[in-house]
Design an enzyme around this catalytic site. Sequence first.
Site, PDB file in Angstrom:
ATOM      1  N   ARG A  46       0.775  -1.231   0.000  1.00  0.00           N
ATOM      2  CA  ARG A  46       0.000   0.000   0.000  1.00  0.00           C
ATOM      3  C   ARG A  46       0.816   1.297   0.000  1.00  0.00           C
ATOM      4  NH1 ARG A  46      -5.702  -1.780   1.500  1.00  0.00           N
ATOM      5  NH2 ARG A  46      -4.873  -3.776   2.126  1.00  0.00           N
ATOM      6  N   LYS A 152      -0.369 -20.020   4.384  1.00  0.00           N
ATOM      7  CA  LYS A 152      -1.432 -20.497   5.250  1.00  0.00           C
ATOM      8  C   LYS A 152      -2.131 -19.307   5.902  1.00  0.00           C
ATOM      9  CE  LYS A 152      -0.526 -21.261   9.314  1.00  0.00           C
ATOM     10  NZ  LYS A 152      -0.043 -21.145  10.687  1.00  0.00           N
ATOM     11  N   LYS A 186      11.644 -27.623   6.156  1.00  0.00           N
ATOM     12  CA  LYS A 186      12.700 -27.754   7.162  1.00  0.00           C
ATOM     13  C   LYS A 186      13.550 -28.986   6.903  1.00  0.00           C
ATOM     14  CE  LYS A 186      10.152 -25.585  10.902  1.00  0.00           C
ATOM     15  NZ  LYS A 186      10.290 -25.357  12.336  1.00  0.00           N
ATOM     16  N   GLU A 220       5.977 -24.916  22.008  1.00  0.00           N
ATOM     17  CA  GLU A 220       6.624 -23.615  21.842  1.00  0.00           C
ATOM     18  C   GLU A 220       6.653 -22.897  23.182  1.00  0.00           C
ATOM     19  OE1 GLU A 220       5.746 -21.638  17.842  1.00  0.00           O
ATOM     20  OE2 GLU A 220       3.781 -22.307  18.502  1.00  0.00           O
ATOM     21  N   HIS A 244       0.917 -28.104   9.823  1.00  0.00           N
ATOM     22  CA  HIS A 244       2.241 -28.533  10.266  1.00  0.00           C
ATOM     23  C   HIS A 244       2.288 -29.936  10.883  1.00  0.00           C
ATOM     24  CE1 HIS A 244       3.007 -24.478   9.323  1.00  0.00           C
ATOM     25  NE2 HIS A 244       2.828 -23.928  10.509  1.00  0.00           N
ATOM     26  N   LYS A 340       1.397 -23.182  22.886  1.00  0.00           N
ATOM     27  CA  LYS A 340       2.252 -22.024  23.130  1.00  0.00           C
ATOM     28  C   LYS A 340       2.457 -21.854  24.632  1.00  0.00           C
ATOM     29  CE  LYS A 340       1.248 -19.529  18.885  1.00  0.00           C
ATOM     30  NZ  LYS A 340       2.502 -19.840  18.186  1.00  0.00           N
TER      31      LYS A 340
HETATM   32  C1  BG6 Z   1       3.309 -20.824  12.206  1.00  0.00           C
HETATM   33  C2  BG6 Z   1       2.236 -20.506  13.207  1.00  0.00           C
HETATM   34  O1  BG6 Z   1       2.742 -21.316  11.025  1.00  0.00           O
HETATM   35  O2  BG6 Z   1       4.177 -21.785  12.752  1.00  0.00           O
HETATM   36  C3  BG6 Z   1       2.860 -19.979  14.467  1.00  0.00           C
HETATM   37  O3  BG6 Z   1       1.338 -19.559  12.667  1.00  0.00           O
HETATM   38  C4  BG6 Z   1       3.883 -20.940  14.991  1.00  0.00           C
HETATM   39  O4  BG6 Z   1       1.863 -19.738  15.452  1.00  0.00           O
HETATM   40  C5  BG6 Z   1       4.859 -21.361  13.916  1.00  0.00           C
HETATM   41  O5  BG6 Z   1       4.577 -20.303  16.052  1.00  0.00           O
HETATM   42  C6  BG6 Z   1       5.729 -22.486  14.377  1.00  0.00           C
HETATM   43  O6  BG6 Z   1       6.733 -22.722  13.451  1.00  0.00           O
HETATM   44  P1  BG6 Z   1       8.207 -22.981  13.903  1.00  0.00           P
HETATM   45  O7  BG6 Z   1       8.979 -23.141  12.655  1.00  0.00           O
HETATM   46  O8  BG6 Z   1       8.621 -21.784  14.721  1.00  0.00           O
HETATM   47  O9  BG6 Z   1       8.151 -24.225  14.742  1.00  0.00           O
END
Ligand code: BG6
Length: 486
Positions: A46, A152, A186, A220, A244, A340
């Site tokens: 933008r 995503k 990865k 996480e 994932h 998380k």
């Molecule tokens: C993302 C999510 O796709 O993947 C996040 O939106 C998440 O919430 C992340 O933290 C985790 O990916 P990675 O590579 O940090 O394990």
Amino acid sequence: SGSQPCKLVIFGAGGDLTRRLLLPSLYDLAVADALPTDFQILAVDRPEQTGAEWASRLFGLAEQDAKDPSAEFSCPNLDRSVWDKVTAGAAYLSGDFTQNEIFDRLGEAIGTGNVIFYMAVASRFFSRIASGLGRAGLLREDGYFRRIVVEKPFGHDLASARVLDSELRAQAQESQIYRIDHFLGKEANQGIMIARFSNVLFEPIWRREYIDHVQITASETIGVEKRGAFYERTGALRDMVPNHLFVLLSLIAMEPPSSLAAEAVRQEKTRLLQAVRPILPEDYVSGQYAEGVLNNADVPGYRNEPGVAPDSQTETYAAMRLFIDNWRWGGVPFYLRTGKRLSGRRTEINIVFKKPPYALFNQDMNDPRIGNVIRFLLDPVRGVSIDFDAKQPGLEEVVSPVRSTFLYDDFFRKEPNVGYEALLHDCMAGNQMLFQSAETIEASWAAIDGIVNPDRAPFLYPAGSQGPEEADTLLARDGRRWLSVT
Ligand code: BG6
């Protein structure tokens, strides 16, 4: 250098994804001399600015990130001359991509030739951008390729994923659509297929006769950070599972593909996910972090994060049990969990084997430590470890569990990798193996369709813990327990 010449159009060029993932990966590709010849970025967003202004602003941010030890992704040895290779000649187009007019200007700017259109924008813009591109004729291939990369989340549930898919397919062929999932890019995740199908050691025992159950964990320590508004609508299940975690599930459980052709590999993954029995509400536990202590610091609860409703029912933790109804896996439970603000950052898969048929060495067969475990360490530690029994030195026959571990970092030179390099490289080369097919995505949403709208509120767990206790019950009722990940 890499593949044929190509331009990269980035929608959302001023956004976080471009800064944190896209440009660092392009930078790594430049370091590896793997960028296409005549590579050129066309940035779209933008604010009014020139290409040079956009590039130098992002360079400034990259410098900042390189100095910031807490930045998850960065170019550690940031070198201006390499950076310039990536952004040299970058053009910038300012405008609103909900309007048609910008696509006409874009068409003039790109002319003919190979183009990748990368949607680094919120998912609500995906189909709008695709139809803008389609209407302006920019997706027509005529001796050159036109590809779109979709980030995503791909849909919000099964129904919306199907709608989005048909909207995209109204504008482009499946072969032009690259649905990205960074878990496919990865290194350690890609290594799962090689471990399984390049060794005879594992494959014969990779089945229900020998395997008791499988655990997949992505824990996480970070909270929702500044993504409250996005996360409130998404939650841990949608954010992590059909994409994932199911990527990991398909890699660990798929049948060997007949070749490495993208279609062959994608078909096996789809077949596997189609065999997942729809998950039942009673096999699903959700949680939400409350305030707690993590790394010796007090951290707020989810409901006190910016952009989050004070009475939010959004889950930040999801755990489930699922079954795969095929000959290899029939009856073997797979337990998946992600969350998380948990005690440690770990992505791993544990293959837990059955116990020996009887206790020759007088072991207590109820000892939960009995049973071999093959552990795929995926992030941040990367490797494979195997737990097995050894004789404890001494006069008696005493069995003692031991562990043998292979770590990538011990064997291979460490390459800077943010996870997108292989994906971008393959997209430029036209290889869809590391991208999700429409069928895979649909099968994933179908598996969780019965739990995406739960009628139960998430259980609270303190930040810094292992998640809600109810997730332990999910395994305890089967006489099992989660293997610790910290
Ligand atoms: C993302 C999510 O796709 O993947 C996040 O939106 C998440 O919430 C992340 O933290 C985790 O990916 P990675 O590579 O940090 O394990």
